[in-house]
Design an enzyme around this catalytic site. Sequence first.
Site, PDB file in Angstrom:
ATOM      1  N   SER A 101       0.798  -1.241   0.000  1.00  0.00           N
ATOM      2  CA  SER A 101       0.000   0.000   0.000  1.00  0.00           C
ATOM      3  C   SER A 101       0.824   1.281   0.000  1.00  0.00           C
ATOM      4  O   SER A 101       0.242   2.367  -0.089  1.00  0.00           O
ATOM      5  CB  SER A 101      -0.953   0.010   1.196  1.00  0.00           C
ATOM      6  OG  SER A 101      -2.020  -0.874   0.981  1.00  0.00           O
ATOM      7  N   LYS A 104       0.044   3.598  -2.732  1.00  0.00           N
ATOM      8  CA  LYS A 104      -1.050   4.563  -2.639  1.00  0.00           C
ATOM      9  C   LYS A 104      -0.522   6.000  -2.585  1.00  0.00           C
ATOM     10  O   LYS A 104      -1.266   6.944  -2.863  1.00  0.00           O
ATOM     11  CB  LYS A 104      -1.920   4.272  -1.420  1.00  0.00           C
ATOM     12  CG  LYS A 104      -2.795   3.022  -1.551  1.00  0.00           C
ATOM     13  CD  LYS A 104      -3.667   2.847  -0.326  1.00  0.00           C
ATOM     14  CE  LYS A 104      -4.679   1.714  -0.492  1.00  0.00           C
ATOM     15  NZ  LYS A 104      -4.078   0.376  -0.356  1.00  0.00           N
ATOM     16  N   SER A 160      -6.018   2.855   4.660  1.00  0.00           N
ATOM     17  CA  SER A 160      -5.498   2.194   3.460  1.00  0.00           C
ATOM     18  C   SER A 160      -6.615   1.463   2.718  1.00  0.00           C
ATOM     19  O   SER A 160      -6.424   0.360   2.197  1.00  0.00           O
ATOM     20  CB  SER A 160      -4.383   1.209   3.844  1.00  0.00           C
ATOM     21  OG  SER A 160      -3.483   1.018   2.784  1.00  0.00           O
TER      22      SER A 160
END
Length: 413
Positions: A101, A104, A160
């Site tokens: 993640s 991101k 997340s």
Amino acid sequence: MPALKKTVMTVLSAALLSVCVVSPAGAADKDKTDDKQPKPTGPMSTVGGERLGEVGTQVALGPGAPVLPKGLSARSWIVADAESGEVLASHNAHWRLPPASTLKMLFADTVLPALQPKTLTHLVTQDELSGIGEGSSLVGVKENHLYTVHDLWLGVFLRSGNDAVHVLSEMYGGVPATVAAMQRHAEELQALDTKVVSPDGYDSPKQVSSAYDLTLIARSGMQKADFREYAATATAVFPGAQKKGKKRENFEIQNTNRLITGDIGVEPYKGIAGVKNGYTTHAGNTFTGIAERDGKVLLVTVMNPESEESHAVYKEAAGLLDWGFAASGKVTPVGELVPPKSAVAAKGSEAAAAGAAEADRKKHAATVAAAGAGGVWTALSVAGGLLVVLAAGVFLVNRRWPLPDLVRRLPRR
């Protein structure tokens, strides 16, 4: 004792002593440990400097510099000055690994500026929540419910939430369009180790990044006010279910970045201002963080620690930040965080314009002297053009590297 035997014993003793001096037990143990650590199997990029493409730890300690923290087990890590771009130390900086993640950050840096204002609302559809990977982290976005862009970004940064990522991707033009835009932006930032397959960082074949690239991406993102706000938010209130005839429910969400919120065995890091953590089975734990201390701003990225210690990724990141603040000014940089391609091109254009202005100044110098007062205006116009070029250069520097307001954010709605 016979003379010959005595001589032989003396030589053997000297030889054994020399082995002990040259190869202490600690060095032997370290070699065995290093042999067990996974290593890059192919050549790595040298973007940012030759040493950043070398396998293993890269550091150049100067007088008074502290040694690196003991027990670093991450496959890859980097410590850099966020403002100057100097890389203070690294380990397999360009090793292309699954980012989880932390990708991101690239999603937000690409998409966030386009979805404005933050009060923009969107009604979520069932199709927008399809295609989310099994076992994904979710913030709790529900179909047929209204959310503001602000709500969704809180879901991305704090929890997340892959559900929030997919909705924002659809608002941006769809997942394929978002992935393509992220890839273009990575190339613009010179994050050339990065291959984007999914916008949320979910494990996908061929999706990779590197500690170096994630640090570049974080540095770019932290120059955006909204990005900084979301990255540093500890807790927030997120909209829940809307039942007919009743006030909409809500619930609190907490940032999963343990250097912001803390956890058992992990204290909040003093001066932390973000950025993003991640985990998947394939990637292991990944983390990029930024912190400020005594006017110095450092970035650290840690990818996939081998240690089985709880919260190892945060502990190793905190240790590297502590080392970086203590070592700043006492080490020779082993590389640099390169500027975006557009900044390099703009700098080249400014240099060419400055050279042209200087040539014009010299060309008209004799004319100015001969023309007397009338020539003063010519000289002033040339000088004014040069000042415009210099001012543009100052603007470029200030636009590229500012990281203001790096403070721990209070909980907010």
